[in-house]
Design an enzyme around this catalytic site. Structure first.
Site, PDB file in Angstrom:
ATOM      1  N   CYS A   1       8.745   9.546  -0.136  1.00  0.00           N
ATOM      2  CA  CYS A   1       9.461   9.957  -1.343  1.00  0.00           C
ATOM      3  C   CYS A   1       8.746  11.107  -2.046  1.00  0.00           C
ATOM      4  CB  CYS A   1       9.622   8.774  -2.290  1.00  0.00           C
ATOM      5  SG  CYS A   1       8.081   7.948  -2.711  1.00  0.00           S
TER       6      CYS A   1
ATOM      7  N   HIS B   1       7.254   5.220  -6.123  1.00  0.00           N
ATOM      8  CA  HIS B   1       8.471   5.983  -5.775  1.00  0.00           C
ATOM      9  C   HIS B   1       8.579   7.199  -6.684  1.00  0.00           C
ATOM     10  CE1 HIS B   1      12.410   7.000  -4.352  1.00  0.00           C
ATOM     11  NE2 HIS B   1      12.903   6.957  -5.590  1.00  0.00           N
TER      12      HIS B   1
ATOM     13  N   ASN C   1      17.403  12.125  -6.763  1.00  0.00           N
ATOM     14  CA  ASN C   1      16.698  10.974  -6.199  1.00  0.00           C
ATOM     15  C   ASN C   1      17.008  10.860  -4.702  1.00  0.00           C
ATOM     16  OD1 ASN C   1      15.544   8.468  -5.609  1.00  0.00           O
ATOM     17  ND2 ASN C   1      16.171   7.575  -7.550  1.00  0.00           N
TER      18      ASN C   1
END
EC number: 3.4.19.12
Length: 353
Positions: free
Chosen positions: A14, A119, A134
């Site tokens: 991520c 994250h 995202n």
């Protein structure tokens, strides 16, 4: 929306997706971020060695895993910060006292990086509109100016750390297009997990539908088999009924023939006593005795009934042949009893003469 660069989640990369979505291009790879992480680890080791390589703290530091990366692909805020420094970009904590004193409206910023439990994801302004980039989403999510402050406040309540990006971001195609036009989004993107679950439910629904169709097909096959069995059973029952009808007809024919034989035997009895007695005895042997459940012939097979009937007809034929023999003998003389008397009288007259 197609012009917006959006990397989707792969493993635990991520941090890489966050940086590339912020810069709107494939600028960083896991190898490059790992190199930055190893460089940070070496700098930390050098600082720890200044206290002595034989110290307990130094040996403990060497035994601990890296705090800047792990095997899953996670990278620390230090790695992200160093990676952005190459582009002249700086991270400032959004809820820090220094930033809050600036009293800057979030819509006047250029981008934010958000982090919660390892994250990372980016919220960036492209043209005059804000987008949630995202990597867990299936695509960019449009955020209105009025909703941006509420969105950031909600993230803070959920425990996210938010960093403001300061500096000049590299120019990109999406920025150029969205400067002259605005986009509308009628349907918000789903989370990747939700889309997979929806596809799974859809596939399960299709599988269930196919199962129902197969089940219906099997039921139809079973019904067809049942109908086939029923047809065979009806056919067999019709054959049995035909056999029973033949046996019933045979029994009736035997009874009628026996009744006819009984009438014949009564007539014969009036003229021939011996023959009548024989016929009665024969009839007594052949006529089946009555029982409460039916006649004995009903319990016999068709073949046995045929054999008995044939035997009965053979005996009748023999008896009729025997009863007609005396008549033929008497008829063979050609003279009645009166003629015999007359003949004897003539014989006596001759002898007298």
């Amino acid at each position: 929306m197609e012009s917006i660069f959006h990397e989707k989640q792969e493993g635990s990369l991520c941090a890489q997706h966050c940086l590339n979505n912020l810069l709107q291009g494939e600028y960083f790879t896991p190898v490059e971020l790992s190199s930055i992480a190893h460089q940070l680890d070496e700098e930390e080791r050098i600082r720890m060695a200044e206290g002595g390589v034989t110290s307990e703290e130094y040996r403990t530091f060497l035994q601990q895993p890296s705090g800047n990366m792990d095997d899953s692909g996670f990278f620390s805020i230090q790695v992200i910060s160093n990676a952005l420094r190459v582009w002249g970009l700086e991270l400032i904590l959004f809820n820090s006292r220094e930033y809050q004193q600036l009293m800057i409206d979030p819509i006047n910023e250029k981008a934010f990086i958000c982090n919660y439990k390892e994250h990372w994801f980016t919220v960036r302004k492209l043209g005059q509109q804000w987008f949630n980039l995202n990597s867990l989403l299936t695509g960019p999510e449009l955020i209105s100016d009025t909703y941006l402050a509420l969105f950031l406040a909600q993230l803070q309540q959920e425990g996210y750390s938010i960093f403001v990006i300061r500096g000049n971001l590299p120019d990109c195609e999406a920025e150029q297009i969205l400067r002259i036009m605005r986009v509308e989004q009628r349907q918000r993107p789903r989370l990747i997990g939700e889309e997979a679950a929806a596809q799974s439910r859809g596939s399960q629904g299709m599988s269930l539908q196919r199962s129902v169709e197969v089940g219906q097909g099997l039921e139809e096959g079973i019904v067809d088999e049942d109908e086939e069995e029923l047809r065979r059973a009806l056919a067999l029952s019709r054959q049995d009924m035909e056999v029973e009808d033949e046996e019933a007809d045979l029994r009736r024919a035997i009874q009628l023939s026996m009744l006819g034989a009984a009438g014949t035997s009564n007539t014969t009895e009036s003229s021939h006593g011996g023959t009548s007695q024989t016929a009665k005895s024969t009839q007594a042997q052949d006529v089946p005795s009555q029982t409460p459940g039916g006649t004995q012939s009903e319990k016999l097979s068709a073949e046995e009934l045929r054999k008995r009937r044939q035997a009965y007809f053979d005996r009748q034929s023999q008896q009729q042949a025997q009863s007609t023999s005396p008549q033929q003998n008497s008829q063979g003389t050609g003279r009645p009893e009166s003629e015999k008397g007359s003949q004897a009288h003539d014989m006596d007259t001759k002898h007298a003469q």
